[in-house]
Design an enzyme around this catalytic site. Structure first.
Site, mmCIF file in Angstrom:
data_model
loop_
_atom_site.group_PDB
_atom_site.id
_atom_site.type_symbol
_atom_site.label_atom_id
_atom_site.label_comp_id
_atom_site.label_asym_id
_atom_site.label_seq_id
_atom_site.Cartn_x
_atom_site.Cartn_y
_atom_site.Cartn_z
ATOM 1 N N HIS A 28 0.849 -1.195 0.000
ATOM 2 C CA HIS A 28 0.000 0.000 0.000
ATOM 3 C C HIS A 28 0.880 1.239 0.000
ATOM 4 O O HIS A 28 2.034 1.207 0.442
ATOM 5 C CB HIS A 28 -0.951 0.019 1.197
ATOM 6 C CG HIS A 28 -0.288 0.348 2.508
ATOM 7 N ND1 HIS A 28 -0.123 1.646 2.955
ATOM 8 C CD2 HIS A 28 0.252 -0.434 3.468
ATOM 9 C CE1 HIS A 28 0.486 1.639 4.130
ATOM 10 N NE2 HIS A 28 0.740 0.390 4.469
ATOM 11 N N CYS A 29 0.333 2.333 -0.515
ATOM 12 C CA CYS A 29 1.007 3.621 -0.424
ATOM 13 C C CYS A 29 0.164 4.526 0.453
ATOM 14 O O CYS A 29 -0.522 4.041 1.347
ATOM 15 C CB CYS A 29 1.252 4.221 -1.814
ATOM 16 S SG CYS A 29 -0.237 4.501 -2.767
ATOM 17 N N ALA A 30 0.166 5.811 0.222
ATOM 18 C CA ALA A 30 -0.521 6.738 1.120
ATOM 19 C C ALA A 30 -2.028 6.589 1.056
ATOM 20 O O ALA A 30 -2.724 6.825 2.049
ATOM 21 C CB ALA A 30 -0.128 8.174 0.789
ATOM 22 N N THR A 31 -2.569 6.214 -0.110
ATOM 23 C CA THR A 31 -4.026 6.175 -0.268
ATOM 24 C C THR A 31 -4.537 4.910 -0.937
ATOM 25 O O THR A 31 -5.739 4.664 -0.938
ATOM 26 C CB THR A 31 -4.499 7.370 -1.121
ATOM 27 O OG1 THR A 31 -3.845 7.317 -2.402
ATOM 28 C CG2 THR A 31 -4.170 8.688 -0.437
ATOM 29 N N ARG A 32 -3.664 4.101 -1.511
ATOM 30 C CA ARG A 32 -4.109 2.987 -2.348
ATOM 31 C C ARG A 32 -3.568 1.640 -1.871
ATOM 32 O O ARG A 32 -2.423 1.538 -1.454
ATOM 33 C CB ARG A 32 -3.668 3.193 -3.804
ATOM 34 C CG ARG A 32 -3.902 4.584 -4.323
ATOM 35 C CD ARG A 32 -3.410 4.732 -5.758
ATOM 36 N NE ARG A 32 -3.355 6.143 -6.135
ATOM 37 C CZ ARG A 32 -3.304 6.586 -7.375
ATOM 38 N NH1 ARG A 32 -3.291 5.722 -8.366
ATOM 39 N NH2 ARG A 32 -3.248 7.868 -7.634
#
Length: 626
Positions: A28-32
């Site tokens: 995952h990244c910051a939002t996804r």
């Protein structure tokens, strides 16, 4: 907006992407949530978009991206609980921690001890109060009131392995209840009693027993191995028996394994070190005192301090005092002094709240766990300053022939135990020197304030409410970088251009080389991606911001990004968040356009971009209407 139940969402999402077998990796990244699927045609994309908590779905770059928003780590953790997927299986979003082995060990210990920090501090103060009351003669250790209060103050220290099993299981993706059961077995009364048995065997194999109460490392190593064992068992066992066979096998394997491996190792280390130091006290007392003063807290961390206890107890029987115990006063009080210095010097209100009670419990009761694990060890330099103070003070005490007449926790209240043997003036001088060195060195050497920003969940809601109540409203946001500001609609990434994550603005950076990314508003960092490409900030009046440097730059895995802040840290508007090398970004084939999004736009009256032109860093680019 209704609160999303991510524990319920996780299995629904997993089913609709084709099940665990269709997922090759998940990060995952910051939002996804970023998934690599074996067959994307098996994913029910239209149904996934309708799931509560899912903003949208993007299929790009060989990834199946499920956009969640700021709470994506919560969903990621829930998926980790019900699958063998996650950080253990893929490394794109979980790069190896930076620093040498010691630095990584310190970070690990700090992360594991942090959830129990406030409880340790409170329990330590109870112990300090009881020590004071019994010393003054206002309470008897034989009374039931003392017994009850002592249990309240002592239980978290005695059962520390059980408490740590919870945070260790979360860290190592192991089952929490099973980890607690393993830790419980280590301090089970019948197991504790075996430490005094003449012979202990397991299926005929000799077992060297040791005491695990208050220990730290045995349960950490055990839970680390447990995580790997559970994931392997889940892959090889049929689903019909998996639910009960995994914990059955893990318990049956791990409990004997810990007792047969860690027990002998720690016992051998303890006996070897304590025997060597005992000989050194006869040959060169100053050296022995320095070693005890410098490394006692290290011995405690590794659980090998128990090897000294039988020798100390035997000394109290004959000759009636212990020279090995006296230097421990320097070790403990020097660390306490370093904690006190941190409380005075730090600019972090949260660190000050931890350091104050921790210093008090360490000085009065000799309870150093809150100060060591919550303050000195994470900051490193204060811990080293305490060790140096302990070494010098311990050497002085040993030179003066200092000795303890009773088995006590080294503390200010317990100092009467040092009055009967050796040169008392020199002994007290050694303690004073240790305290002064620990205190002054910490003040002089200082520490990294970024490390002092503790990421604590305790009392978070209360602190946040107090901040919101007294906060000035956020009315404008500054540009995070200098460049060409433009509406989000012009961004090539559909998640940002559609406004799915909220309103805001995009800035295409000018020039080449290294640029500085700054905070668009004052607030607290709630997200700092390890890769350095995204930063979440929550202002004191509740505006939630996301600064996302570049499009899909998470794939660079941190190359070209140099973060300057940490999660939990307070930042001012225009304060530096990171340095970014645009050449690395562009050479990697990525767009460096930097996005500024207000992720809770729906809860505000208005989020209006006010710039569509060249801007300098910190120029107003978005207006906020509450």
């Amino acid at each position: 907006m209704a609160k999303v139940d991510y524990a319920a969402l996780a299995p629904q999402l997993l089913e609709k992407v084709g099940g665990e077998g269709n997922v090759r990796s998940i990060t995952h990244c910051a939002t996804r949530l970023r998934l690599v699927l074996a067959d994307e045609s098996k994913a029910a994309t239209a149904q996934i978009k309708q799931l509560p908590g899912v903003v949208t779905v993007v299929q790009a770059g060989g990834q199946y991206q499920v956009v969640i928003g700021n709470d994506v780590p919560v969903l990621y953790e829930e998926l980790g609980r019900i699958t063998s997927l996650g950080a253990a299986d893929s490394g794109a979003e979980q790069p190896a921690e930076e620093g040498n082995l010691f630095d990584r060990f310190i970070k690990l210990i700090s992360a594991l001890i942090h959830p129990v920090l406030w409880t340790l501090a409170g329990a330590g103060l109870i112990k300090a109060l009881l020590a004071l009351l019994t010393t003054l003669g206002w309470m008897s250790e034989e009374g039931t009131t003392y017994t009850i209060l002592n249990a309240a103050g002592d239980s978290v220290f005695y059962f520390l392995p059980v408490v740590l099993a919870i945070s260790a299981a979360r860290r190592f993706k192991a089952n929490e209840i099973t980890a607690v059961a393993i830790a419980g077995a280590l301090v089970y009364p019948d197991i504790v009693a075996l430490a005094d048995a003449d012979s202990v065997t397991f299926i005929g194999i000799p077992v060297v027993m040791a005491s695990y109460s208050s220990s730290l490392l045995p349960i950490i190593f055990s839970t680390w191995i447990q995580g790997y064992l559970e994931r392997w068992l889940k892959r090889v066992l049929p689903s019909t028996i998996r639910n009960f066979m995994v914990p059955l096998l893990v318990l049956a394997i791990m409990v004997p394994l810990v007792l047969m491996t860690i027990g002998p190792v720690t016992t051998a280390l303890s006996n070897g070190i304590s025997g060597g130091i005992q000989s050194l006290f006869r040959i060169a007392p100053w050296a022995a005192g320095a070693i005890m003063g410098a490394f006692w807290q290290v011995f405690v961390m590794f659980g090998i301090h128990w090897g000294f206890v039988p020798i100390m107890l035997a000394d109290y029987d004959n000759p009636g005092y212990s020279v090995m115990t006296a230097p421990l006063f320097a070790a403990v009080l020097a660390q306490a002094a370093a904690v006190l210095a941190v409380m005075i010097r730090t600019r972090s209100a949260q660190m000050r709240q931890v350091a104050g009670p921790a210093a008090l419990s360490a000085f009065l009761a000799g309870i150093t766990e809150p100060g060591i694990y919550g303050v000195n060890l994470p900051l490193k330099r204060p811990f080293i300053a305490g060790c140096i103070g302990g070494a010098v003070g311990g050497a002085i005490i040993a030179i003066g022939g200092g000795a303890s007449s009773a088995f006590v926790f080294p503390s200010l209240i317990a100092m009467p135990a040092l009055l009967q043997y050796g040169n008392v003036v020199v002994t007290f001088m050694g303690i004073a020197v240790a305290v002064v060195i620990g205190f002054v060195l910490t003040l002089v050497l200082g520490f990294n304030e970024a490390d002092a920003a503790a990421d604590s969940d305790s009392d978070g809601d209360t602190a946040e409410a107090e901040q919101v109540a007294s906060a000035e409203p956020t009315t404008a946001l500054g540009a995070p970088v200098a460049g060409r500001a433009m509406p989000l609609e012009k961004v090539s990434d559909p998640v940002f251009s559609s406004g799915a994550l909220g309103g805001g603005v995009a800035v295409r950076p000018n020039g080449s080389g290294r640029i500085v990314v700054t905070a668009p508003a004052a607030g607290t960092l709630v997200t700092v991606m390890d890769s350095g490409h995204a930063y979440g900030i929550k202002t004191d009046d509740g505006v939630e911001l996301l600064v996302h440097v570049g499009l899909d730059t998470v794939q660079l895995e941190g190359r070209g990004f140099s973060p300057k802040v940490t999660v939990g840290q307070r930042v001012a508007r225009s304060q530096e968040l990171a340095e970014v090398d645009l050449e690395v970004v562009r050479e990697g084939g990525y767009d460096p356009t930097t996005i500024l999004v207000v992720t809770n736009t729906a809860s505000l009256a208005g989020v209006v971009p006010v710039a569509d032109a060249e801007v300098d860093a910190d120029d107003d680019v978005v207006e906020i209407d509450h």
